[in-house]
Design an enzyme around this catalytic site. Structure first.
Site, mmCIF file in Angstrom:
data_model
loop_
_atom_site.group_PDB
_atom_site.id
_atom_site.type_symbol
_atom_site.label_atom_id
_atom_site.label_comp_id
_atom_site.label_asym_id
_atom_site.label_seq_id
_atom_site.Cartn_x
_atom_site.Cartn_y
_atom_site.Cartn_z
ATOM 1 N N SER A 226 -13.891 21.095 -22.452
ATOM 2 C CA SER A 226 -13.888 21.385 -23.882
ATOM 3 C C SER A 226 -14.368 20.174 -24.683
ATOM 4 C CB SER A 226 -12.478 21.842 -24.295
ATOM 5 O OG SER A 226 -12.481 22.461 -25.546
ATOM 6 N N ASP A 455 -15.805 32.787 -23.010
ATOM 7 C CA ASP A 455 -14.947 31.676 -23.437
ATOM 8 C C ASP A 455 -14.799 31.757 -24.950
ATOM 9 O OD1 ASP A 455 -13.970 29.135 -24.315
ATOM 10 O OD2 ASP A 455 -14.738 28.194 -22.502
ATOM 11 N N HIS A 482 -10.770 30.030 -21.422
ATOM 12 C CA HIS A 482 -11.349 28.753 -21.852
ATOM 13 C C HIS A 482 -11.370 27.797 -20.669
ATOM 14 C CE1 HIS A 482 -12.623 25.504 -24.278
ATOM 15 N NE2 HIS A 482 -11.457 24.901 -24.390
#
Length: 514
Positions: A226, A455, A482
């Site tokens: 991320s 996602d 995610h």
């Protein structure tokens, strides 16, 4: 769970989920790159490693872990000035050691020390654990590093969460912006503009290299989730010669500005909401019903009344509108949390206990059962607000509000009014230190990008774009969650393991299906 930027703080009352834009300052030439003042401060060589009990309350799962701190300048342009101490954990390789693997869980604001402590036990018998020291460091201001970036007291955070922030009349917009100004001032009062001005990814990339030096490594291996992909990309651009291998999972596209990124992210959460609702509808008891055309309307019918009156929970706080929305967002990060979203919505539908949504919101906001908050969200705002210039004009935010309502109707309260608050970062007290720009291509073998088709927080196309910019292979994971690496998918994990250990690149367009 690694997280990206907050949800449109214009639309969501918590404004801390996936942040929007922010700082309104014109970047200086080259601000998109990590500065490198000369001479750079030299980190100490290999550190004095000791017990991790200074950071972790329970080390039984990682009995071999060692910890230390690394000092870095708060301002790299003034290396002799104030220092920050970065908390570092290392779990030594169990077999033939090949080097260090640094892991960043994202956020910004998540603790890599805590993540590595958990990840090490999960990977205990893997080739990665055999051949690499697993290393995590908490970026400046984060987790166990000092000073800890903290803007709000627990009571102030609780009060912020009680605000619905859905009134987009002129008076309502003025009230929301005043709350943002108050939050920004709390950060100035408690951290100072000097620390806030150096809280971003530009400084973070320099910090990674200071940790590399402290580890005594010429090259590192890196796994970023991320926001960790943004940090990894910045490190690669400034210090690519010190990278052996790098995996970026749940990518952020460095060319996209904060407004566009926020719209894209909201569309990603709408896709995840649709996937959740379709799964829920397989049961006749689904609180959203079984008609796909009514999923969004049914959701609003359950959640919107909380603006006027909190929902019932065993916790005396009740369930605010902001917390219901935050809890929903948290649940959409992984199908493993969908059952708790259903339970919370059923509580609202039946007028019983909607407490699972409050638990999800507390988890997202970092609130413990004792009512104490971590500093993830304060750090999140401080980093995002200096990582890209934020438009300060109201017209941009009014347009963004209209677009987000179309992209994510399940998160859009009421009707478009022609008014909207500016984002928190438009009111931030220090200028941006980075700007959107393309990542330069790298040598073959340096990087592998992983992106998940549905996602919600880092939409799939961002990974496609980053892989194209870097000239790197892309692993596509077909799923609604995610990030994917070391999350139980054999196809993804095998490809990543082979890459880290042997340098073997996956096929140019490897697809892994859940």
């Amino acid at each position: 769970m690694p997280r990206l930027r907050p949800l449109s703080s214009a639309l969501l009352s918590f404004g801390l989920l996936l942040p929007l834009p922010m700082a309104g300052a014109t970047p200086e030439p080259g601000a998109g790159q990590t500065p490198s003042p000369a001479p750079p401060p030299a980190a100490a060589g290999p550190q004095n490693w000791g017990s991790c009990s200074q950071f972790l309350t329970d080390t039984s799962d990682v009995p071999t872990a060692q910890c230390t701190t690394v000092s870095v300048p708060v301002d790299y342009a003034n290396p002799g000035g104030a220092q920050a101490k970065l908390a570092v954990i290392k779990v030594p390789a169990t077999g033939r050691r090949m080097g260090s693997l640094l892991v960043n869980p994202g956020g910004p604001g998540a603790s890599a020390v805590d993540m590595v402590a958990g990840l090490a036990s999960d990977l205990e018998n893997s080739d990665v654990a055999r051949h690499f020291d697993l290393v995590g460091f908490d970026p400046r201001g984060v987790g166990h590093s000092t000073p800890q970036l903290r803007c709000r007291t627990d009571a102030e955070f609780d009060a912020f969460r009680r605000e619905p922030m859905v009134d987009y009349s002129p008076a309502g917009v003025a009230h929301i912006e005043q709350l943002y100004r108050q939050l920004a001032q709390q950060c100035v009062d408690r951290m100072g503009t000097g620390f806030l001005a150096n809280a971003g990814t530009a400084s973070g990339a320099r910090d990674v290299d200071m940790v590399r030096q402290a580890l005594g490594e010429d090259q590192i291996n890196y796994l970023g989730y991320s926001y960790g992909t943004e940090l990894g990309t910045a490190y690669l651009e400034a210090f690519g010669g010190h990278v052996r291998t790098m995996v970026l999972d749940g990518a952020i596209d460095p060319t996209v500005g904060p407004v566009e990124e926020n719209v894209n992210q909201m569309a990603g959460f709408q896709t995840a909401f649709n996937d959740y609702a379709a799964d829920c509808a397989r049961s006749a008891a689904c609180p959203l019903g079984t008609d796909p055309a009514q999923f969004v309307n049914r959701y609003h019918a359950l959640v919107d009344p909380l603006v006027a009156k909190p929902g019932r929970t065993s916790d005396p706080r009740g369930l605010s509108y902001a917390d219901a929305t935050t809890g929903t967002i948290n649940a959409l990060y992984t199908p493993q949390h969908w059952k708790y979203l259903t339970s919370g919505l059923l509580g609202l539908q039946r007028g019983t206990d909607a407490g699972d949504l409050l638990v999800l919101a507390d988890d997202y906001e970092g609130r413990s059962k004792s009512g104490h908050y971590g500093n993830d969200q304060d750090t999140f705002n401080a980093v995002r607000c200096v990582d890209a210039p934020t438009p300060t004009d109201s017209a941009t935010w009014i347009s963004a509000d209209q677009r987000i309502r179309q992209a994510a109707p399940f998160l859009s309260y009421g009707q478009f009014t022609g008014n909207a608050p500016r984002d928190l970062c438009a009111l931030w007290p220090v200028p941006a230190t980075s700007r959107p720009h393309a990542a330069p291509p790298v040598a073959p073998g340096k990087v592998v990008v992983v992106s998940t088709t549905h996602d919600p927080a880092t939409p799939y196309q961002a990974g496609v774009s980053l892989a194209r910019q870097l000239g790197a292979p892309l692993i596509t994971y077909d799923g609604t969650q995610h990030t994917a690496v070391f999350n139980g998918d054999q196809c993804v994990d095998t490809a990543v393991m082979r890459y880290f250990v042997a340098g073997t690149l996956p096929a140019a367009s490897l697809q892994c299906r859940s």
